[in-house]
Design a protein around this motif. Structure first.
Motif, PDB file in Angstrom:
ATOM      1  N   PRO A 112       0.864  -1.232   0.065  1.00 21.58           N
ATOM      2  CA  PRO A 112      -0.116   0.034   0.030  1.00 21.58           C
ATOM      3  C   PRO A 112       0.799   1.395   0.176  1.00 21.58           C
ATOM      4  CG  PRO A 112       0.228  -1.219   2.224  1.00 21.58           C
ATOM      5  CD  PRO A 112       0.814  -1.795   1.377  1.00 21.58           C
ATOM      6  N   THR A 113       0.454   2.274  -0.775  1.00 16.47           N
ATOM      7  CA  THR A 113       1.031   3.650  -0.650  1.00 16.47           C
ATOM      8  C   THR A 113       0.214   4.682  -0.116  1.00 16.47           C
ATOM      9  OG1 THR A 113       0.116   4.126  -2.989  1.00 16.47           O
ATOM     10  CG2 THR A 113       2.279   3.161  -2.718  1.00 16.47           C
ATOM     11  N   ILE A 114      -1.242   4.295   0.114  1.00  9.09           N
ATOM     12  CA  ILE A 114      -2.170   5.253   0.915  1.00  9.09           C
ATOM     13  C   ILE A 114      -2.612   4.524   2.165  1.00  9.09           C
ATOM     14  CG2 ILE A 114      -4.346   6.238   0.528  1.00  9.09           C
ATOM     15  CD1 ILE A 114      -3.724   6.475  -2.401  1.00  9.09           C
ATOM     16  N   ARG A 115      -2.675   5.153   3.247  1.00  3.80           N
ATOM     17  CA  ARG A 115      -3.290   4.745   4.422  1.00  3.80           C
ATOM     18  C   ARG A 115      -3.841   5.770   5.142  1.00  3.80           C
ATOM     19  NH1 ARG A 115      -2.673   3.914  10.122  1.00  3.80           N
ATOM     20  NH2 ARG A 115      -2.923   1.810  10.871  1.00  3.80           N
ATOM     21  N   ARG A 116      -5.368   5.799   5.238  1.00  4.92           N
ATOM     22  CA  ARG A 116      -6.170   6.874   5.678  1.00  4.92           C
ATOM     23  C   ARG A 116      -7.105   6.234   6.962  1.00  4.92           C
ATOM     24  NH1 ARG A 116      -3.210   8.979   2.844  1.00  4.92           N
ATOM     25  NH2 ARG A 116      -3.665  10.744   1.079  1.00  4.92           N
ATOM     26  N   GLY A 117      -7.318   7.183   7.999  1.00  4.61           N
ATOM     27  CA  GLY A 117      -8.562   6.728   8.696  1.00  4.61           C
ATOM     28  C   GLY A 117      -9.835   6.849   8.094  1.00  4.61           C
ATOM     29  N   LEU A 118     -10.945   6.135   8.448  1.00  2.93           N
ATOM     30  CA  LEU A 118     -11.944   6.276   8.074  1.00  2.93           C
ATOM     31  C   LEU A 118     -13.174   6.757   8.707  1.00  2.93           C
ATOM     32  CD1 LEU A 118     -12.354   2.792   5.973  1.00  2.93           C
ATOM     33  CD2 LEU A 118     -12.096   5.209   5.042  1.00  2.93           C
ATOM     34  N   PRO A 119     -14.042   7.643   8.555  1.00  2.00           N
ATOM     35  CA  PRO A 119     -15.120   7.973   9.565  1.00  2.00           C
ATOM     36  C   PRO A 119     -15.831   7.215  10.111  1.00  2.00           C
ATOM     37  CG  PRO A 119     -15.268   9.143   7.513  1.00  2.00           C
ATOM     38  CD  PRO A 119     -14.539   8.056   7.325  1.00  2.00           C
ATOM     39  N   ASN A 120     -16.169   7.123  11.276  1.00  2.00           N
ATOM     40  CA  ASN A 120     -16.986   6.227  12.278  1.00  2.00           C
ATOM     41  C   ASN A 120     -18.543   6.156  11.792  1.00  2.00           C
ATOM     42  OD1 ASN A 120     -14.473   5.420  13.429  1.00  2.00           O
ATOM     43  ND2 ASN A 120     -15.321   6.757  15.304  1.00  2.00           N
ATOM     44  N   ASN A 121     -18.993   5.251  12.125  1.00  2.00           N
ATOM     45  CA  ASN A 121     -20.629   5.194  11.882  1.00  2.00           C
ATOM     46  C   ASN A 121     -21.019   5.212  10.363  1.00  2.00           C
ATOM     47  OD1 ASN A 121     -20.869   4.869  14.827  1.00  2.00           O
ATOM     48  ND2 ASN A 121     -20.706   7.173  14.931  1.00  2.00           N
ATOM     49  N   ILE A 123     -21.945   3.469   6.678  1.00  2.00           N
ATOM     50  CA  ILE A 123     -21.905   1.976   6.059  1.00  2.00           C
ATOM     51  C   ILE A 123     -21.388   1.864   4.807  1.00  2.00           C
ATOM     52  CG2 ILE A 123     -24.332   1.822   6.992  1.00  2.00           C
ATOM     53  CD1 ILE A 123     -25.540   2.786   4.624  1.00  2.00           C
ATOM     54  N   ARG A 124     -21.459   0.807   4.088  1.00  2.00           N
ATOM     55  CA  ARG A 124     -20.599   0.796   2.834  1.00  2.00           C
ATOM     56  C   ARG A 124     -20.960   1.662   1.844  1.00  2.00           C
ATOM     57  NH1 ARG A 124     -20.209  -4.830  -0.923  1.00  2.00           N
ATOM     58  NH2 ARG A 124     -19.364  -4.094  -2.715  1.00  2.00           N
ATOM     59  N   LYS A 125     -21.962   2.041   1.424  1.00  2.00           N
ATOM     60  CA  LYS A 125     -22.215   2.889   0.427  1.00  2.00           C
ATOM     61  C   LYS A 125     -21.563   4.192   0.820  1.00  2.00           C
ATOM     62  CE  LYS A 125     -25.958   5.595  -2.352  1.00  2.00           C
ATOM     63  NZ  LYS A 125     -27.349   5.498  -2.478  1.00  2.00           N
ATOM     64  N   SER A 126     -21.727   4.987   1.928  1.00  2.00           N
ATOM     65  CA  SER A 126     -20.923   6.219   2.213  1.00  2.00           C
ATOM     66  C   SER A 126     -19.284   5.886   2.198  1.00  2.00           C
ATOM     67  CB  SER A 126     -21.304   6.547   3.683  1.00  2.00           C
ATOM     68  OG  SER A 126     -22.853   6.867   3.766  1.00  2.00           O
ATOM     69  N   ALA A 127     -18.875   4.716   2.744  1.00  2.00           N
ATOM     70  CA  ALA A 127     -17.333   4.340   2.636  1.00  2.00           C
ATOM     71  C   ALA A 127     -17.018   4.520   1.270  1.00  2.00           C
ATOM     72  CB  ALA A 127     -17.176   3.062   3.373  1.00  2.00           C
ATOM     73  N   SER A 128     -17.572   3.873   0.375  1.00  2.00           N
ATOM     74  CA  SER A 128     -17.335   3.874  -1.180  1.00  2.00           C
ATOM     75  C   SER A 128     -17.029   5.354  -1.563  1.00  2.00           C
ATOM     76  CB  SER A 128     -18.410   3.159  -1.696  1.00  2.00           C
ATOM     77  OG  SER A 128     -17.922   3.172  -3.228  1.00  2.00           O
ATOM     78  N   GLN A 129     -17.924   6.208  -1.066  1.00  2.00           N
ATOM     79  CA  GLN A 129     -17.749   7.709  -1.607  1.00  2.00           C
ATOM     80  C   GLN A 129     -16.369   8.312  -1.013  1.00  2.00           C
ATOM     81  OE1 GLN A 129     -21.544   9.257  -0.046  1.00  2.00           O
ATOM     82  NE2 GLN A 129     -22.759   8.337  -2.008  1.00  2.00           N
ATOM     83  N   VAL A 130     -15.951   7.767   0.223  1.00  2.66           N
ATOM     84  CA  VAL A 130     -15.094   8.339   0.620  1.00  2.66           C
ATOM     85  C   VAL A 130     -13.771   7.798   0.414  1.00  2.66           C
ATOM     86  CG1 VAL A 130     -13.649   8.510   3.024  1.00  2.66           C
ATOM     87  CG2 VAL A 130     -15.994   8.749   3.120  1.00  2.66           C
ATOM     88  N   LEU A 131     -13.904   6.534  -0.171  1.00  2.00           N
ATOM     89  CA  LEU A 131     -12.559   5.849  -0.734  1.00  2.00           C
ATOM     90  C   LEU A 131     -12.255   6.499  -2.209  1.00  2.00           C
ATOM     91  CD1 LEU A 131     -13.343   2.261   0.032  1.00  2.00           C
ATOM     92  CD2 LEU A 131     -11.473   3.746   1.052  1.00  2.00           C
ATOM     93  N   ASP A 132     -13.284   6.998  -3.079  1.00  2.00           N
ATOM     94  CA  ASP A 132     -13.299   7.483  -4.131  1.00  2.00           C
ATOM     95  C   ASP A 132     -12.297   8.777  -4.019  1.00  2.00           C
ATOM     96  OD1 ASP A 132     -14.599   5.711  -5.659  1.00  2.00           O
ATOM     97  OD2 ASP A 132     -16.473   6.782  -5.513  1.00  2.00           O
ATOM     98  N   ASP A 133     -12.513   9.680  -2.931  1.00  2.00           N
ATOM     99  CA  ASP A 133     -11.427  10.666  -2.713  1.00  2.00           C
ATOM    100  C   ASP A 133     -10.103  10.527  -2.491  1.00  2.00           C
ATOM    101  OD1 ASP A 133     -13.741  12.165  -3.115  1.00  2.00           O
ATOM    102  OD2 ASP A 133     -14.284  12.317  -1.155  1.00  2.00           O
TER     103      ASP A 133
END
Length: 250
Positions: free
Chosen positions: A94-103, A105-115
């Protein structure tokens, strides 16, 4: 051959090969037997997802170990002599490591990952590690010959939910243009930290987790030399609909 890192949209990127045996469209047509052993597959990558001959459960490859996730959500180590009709693996750097927002779901996480990605036109291996409020999975049951089409084989799969669990999601984000070769969008499997339960991810809710991302720039395809594969219908008119139904995207 060594490749120098490149700058792409402000990020430093490296070439990484994604190895795949079999095709998603092959599975859709009910071709569930391949020639590649798990021992051979692990020679091409230490991280990935797939299934086993006969559609005998879900596969997850993590840290160089291969696990078989069964219909009831339990997990066992896979044998090196078992075979797979479809799997996608790579050496995960991996070349990218990021924290993810709590709470979320998958659909919202997918949008975050796109960024976090540099372009939608590449493949990405994703590893989400942490605590989950819940994870919903399903796992295919082993099929017997004559094999049904995948849409029929998966239509009665049970959803298994794991609550308050710590574990890892292993997944690949695949461009739309690879439809039929792979699963466009995100194809992900889950395994808990004790390697006792898991399955194909339908949805989840994060509690405290981070993601690591590895860019995939090169795709190496291994196709089975079998009469079943040579006679398969790999480009049905309703390919996109079949993939959506078989994968049960949330």
């Amino acid at each position: 051959m060594a490749y120098s890192p490149k700058k792409l949209n402000g990020e430093t990127v490296y070439r990484n090969e994604v190895f795949q045996t079999g095709l998603m469209s092959q599975l859709l047509d009910g071709i569930y037997d391949g020639e590649m052993s798990i021992g051979e597959l692990l020679g091409h990558g230490n991280f990935g997802v797939g299934t086993f001959n006969g559609l005998d459960g879900e596969m997850i490859v993590l840290d160089g170990n291969c696990y078989q996730m069964r219909h009831d959500g339990t997990v066992v180590p896979a044998g090196l002599d078992q075979q797979t009709p479809f799997a996608v693996v790579m050496n995960f750097v991996p070349t990218i490591r990021r924290g993810l927002p709590n709470n979320i779901i998958r659909k919202s996480a997918s949008q975050v990952l796109d960024d976090f990605t540099v372009s939608k036109n590449y493949m990405y291996a994703l590893k989400i590690v942490g605590d989950f409020e819940w994870v919903r999975t399903r796992t295919v049951q082993k099929q017997t010959k004559p094999y049904p089409k995948m849409v029929e084989a998966t239509e009665n799969d049970d959803i298994v939910q794991f609550d308050n669990v710590r574990g890892t999601i292993v997944g690949f984000r695949t461009p739309i243009y690879e439809q039929g070769i792979g699963v466009p969008g995100c194809h992900a499997h889950f395994i808990d930290d004790d390697h006792e339960k898991g399955g194909h991810v339908i949805d989840f809710k994060l509690d405290n987790a981070y993601v690591e991302i590895c860019l995939g720039t090169d795709l190496r395809l291994h196709l089975p030399l079998t009469s079943e594969f040579s006679g398969a219908n790999l480009s049905p008119e309703d390919l996109a609909d079949q993939i959506t139904k078989a994968e049960k995207h949330a």
